[in-house]
Motif scaffolding. Structure first.
Motif, mmCIF file in Angstrom:
data_model
loop_
_atom_site.group_PDB
_atom_site.id
_atom_site.type_symbol
_atom_site.label_atom_id
_atom_site.label_comp_id
_atom_site.label_asym_id
_atom_site.label_seq_id
_atom_site.Cartn_x
_atom_site.Cartn_y
_atom_site.Cartn_z
ATOM 1 N N MET A 2 -4.462 66.085 9.329
ATOM 2 C CA MET A 2 -3.790 67.349 9.636
ATOM 3 C C MET A 2 -2.287 67.209 9.431
ATOM 4 N N LEU A 3 -1.718 66.141 9.959
ATOM 5 C CA LEU A 3 -0.274 65.955 9.821
ATOM 6 C C LEU A 3 0.121 65.676 8.380
ATOM 7 N N THR A 4 -0.729 64.998 7.625
ATOM 8 C CA THR A 4 -0.452 64.755 6.209
ATOM 9 C C THR A 4 -0.402 66.067 5.442
ATOM 10 N N GLU A 5 -1.316 66.978 5.750
ATOM 11 C CA GLU A 5 -1.302 68.284 5.080
ATOM 12 C C GLU A 5 -0.102 69.119 5.515
ATOM 13 N N MET A 6 0.265 69.037 6.791
ATOM 14 C CA MET A 6 1.383 69.825 7.303
ATOM 15 C C MET A 6 2.733 69.267 6.872
ATOM 16 N N HIS A 7 2.797 67.949 6.672
ATOM 17 C CA HIS A 7 4.059 67.278 6.333
ATOM 18 C C HIS A 7 3.846 66.291 5.188
ATOM 19 N N PRO A 8 3.611 66.785 3.980
ATOM 20 C CA PRO A 8 3.315 65.877 2.859
ATOM 21 C C PRO A 8 4.482 64.955 2.502
ATOM 22 N N GLU A 9 5.658 65.254 2.999
ATOM 23 C CA GLU A 9 6.814 64.410 2.709
ATOM 24 C C GLU A 9 6.828 63.130 3.546
ATOM 25 N N LEU A 10 5.982 63.056 4.579
ATOM 26 C CA LEU A 10 5.947 61.880 5.448
ATOM 27 C C LEU A 10 4.980 60.829 4.926
ATOM 28 N N ASP A 11 5.347 59.570 5.103
ATOM 29 C CA ASP A 11 4.412 58.495 4.762
ATOM 30 C C ASP A 11 3.606 58.116 6.008
ATOM 31 N N HIS A 12 2.670 57.202 5.855
ATOM 32 C CA HIS A 12 1.776 56.842 6.956
ATOM 33 C C HIS A 12 2.555 56.327 8.170
ATOM 34 N N ARG A 13 3.559 55.512 7.950
ATOM 35 C CA ARG A 13 4.367 54.973 9.046
ATOM 36 C C ARG A 13 5.027 56.107 9.827
ATOM 37 N N GLU A 14 5.584 57.081 9.125
ATOM 38 C CA GLU A 14 6.241 58.198 9.788
ATOM 39 C C GLU A 14 5.248 59.071 10.557
ATOM 40 N N ILE A 15 4.049 59.235 10.004
ATOM 41 C CA ILE A 15 3.015 60.003 10.702
ATOM 42 C C ILE A 15 2.609 59.265 11.980
ATOM 43 N N CYS A 16 2.462 57.949 11.923
ATOM 44 C CA CYS A 16 2.135 57.180 13.123
ATOM 45 C C CYS A 16 3.249 57.299 14.166
ATOM 46 N N GLN A 17 4.494 57.274 13.732
ATOM 47 C CA GLN A 17 5.605 57.449 14.658
ATOM 48 C C GLN A 17 5.564 58.835 15.291
ATOM 49 N N LEU A 18 5.244 59.843 14.494
ATOM 50 C CA LEU A 18 5.117 61.196 15.019
ATOM 51 C C LEU A 18 4.011 61.274 16.065
ATOM 52 N N LEU A 19 2.876 60.630 15.799
ATOM 53 C CA LEU A 19 1.772 60.616 16.758
ATOM 54 C C LEU A 19 2.168 59.930 18.063
ATOM 55 N N ILE A 20 2.927 58.852 17.964
ATOM 56 C CA ILE A 20 3.387 58.157 19.172
ATOM 57 C C ILE A 20 4.348 59.038 19.958
ATOM 58 N N ARG A 21 5.300 59.680 19.267
ATOM 59 C CA ARG A 21 6.227 60.596 19.961
ATOM 60 C C ARG A 21 5.463 61.735 20.612
ATOM 61 N N ALA A 22 4.472 62.273 19.919
ATOM 62 C CA ALA A 22 3.678 63.369 20.475
ATOM 63 C C ALA A 22 2.930 62.904 21.723
ATOM 64 N N GLU A 23 2.363 61.701 21.674
ATOM 65 C CA GLU A 23 1.637 61.170 22.837
ATOM 66 C C GLU A 23 2.570 61.003 24.030
ATOM 67 N N LEU A 24 3.758 60.489 23.779
ATOM 68 C CA LEU A 24 4.737 60.317 24.857
ATOM 69 C C LEU A 24 5.176 61.659 25.449
ATOM 70 N N ALA A 25 5.105 62.702 24.629
ATOM 71 C CA ALA A 25 5.502 64.050 25.075
ATOM 72 C C ALA A 25 4.332 64.829 25.668
ATOM 73 N N GLY A 26 3.172 64.201 25.792
ATOM 74 C CA GLY A 26 2.050 64.873 26.427
ATOM 75 C C GLY A 26 0.884 65.190 25.516
ATOM 76 N N GLY A 27 0.943 64.799 24.260
ATOM 77 C CA GLY A 27 -0.169 65.028 23.343
ATOM 78 C C GLY A 27 0.237 65.882 22.157
ATOM 79 N N LEU A 28 -0.579 65.842 21.127
ATOM 80 C CA LEU A 28 -0.295 66.566 19.891
ATOM 81 C C LEU A 28 -0.707 68.021 20.030
#
Length: 84
Positions: free
Chosen positions: A37-63
């Motif tokens: 889902m995040l790859t489709e929404m943000h094709p400019e991000l690589d896998h590392r950046e998507i994982c970082q986004l998922l971690i930030r989202a988890e820390l903020a209460g979930g995606l």
């Protein structure tokens, strides 16, 4: 929560990947869905950046897809950096 029908091959792929990564089949499927889902929404991000986004989202209460669509991801867009 609902039921999602998948092929036997995909179920086996989920089982193998989940086992290798210490995740349940459902947790592995959800992980792949989030990343996809995040790859489709943000094709400019690589896998590392998507994982970082998922971690930030988890820390903020979930995606939350609504937040993910509009969130600033800490990376300048191609148009603002002059890159294409």
């Amino acid at each position: 929560m609902g039921i999602v029908k998948i092929s036997d091959l995909m179920h086996e792929n989920l089982r193998v990947a989940g086992s290798a990564l210490s995740r349940s089949i459902n947790a592995q499927a959800e992980h792949w869905m989030r990343v996809g889902m995040l790859t489709e929404m943000h094709p400019e991000l690589d896998h590392r950046e998507i994982c970082q986004l998922l971690i930030r989202a988890e820390l903020a209460g979930g995606l939350d897809i609504g937040v993910a669509v509009t969130a600033q991801l800490g990376k300048p867009s191609a148009s603002s950096t002059g890159k294409h």
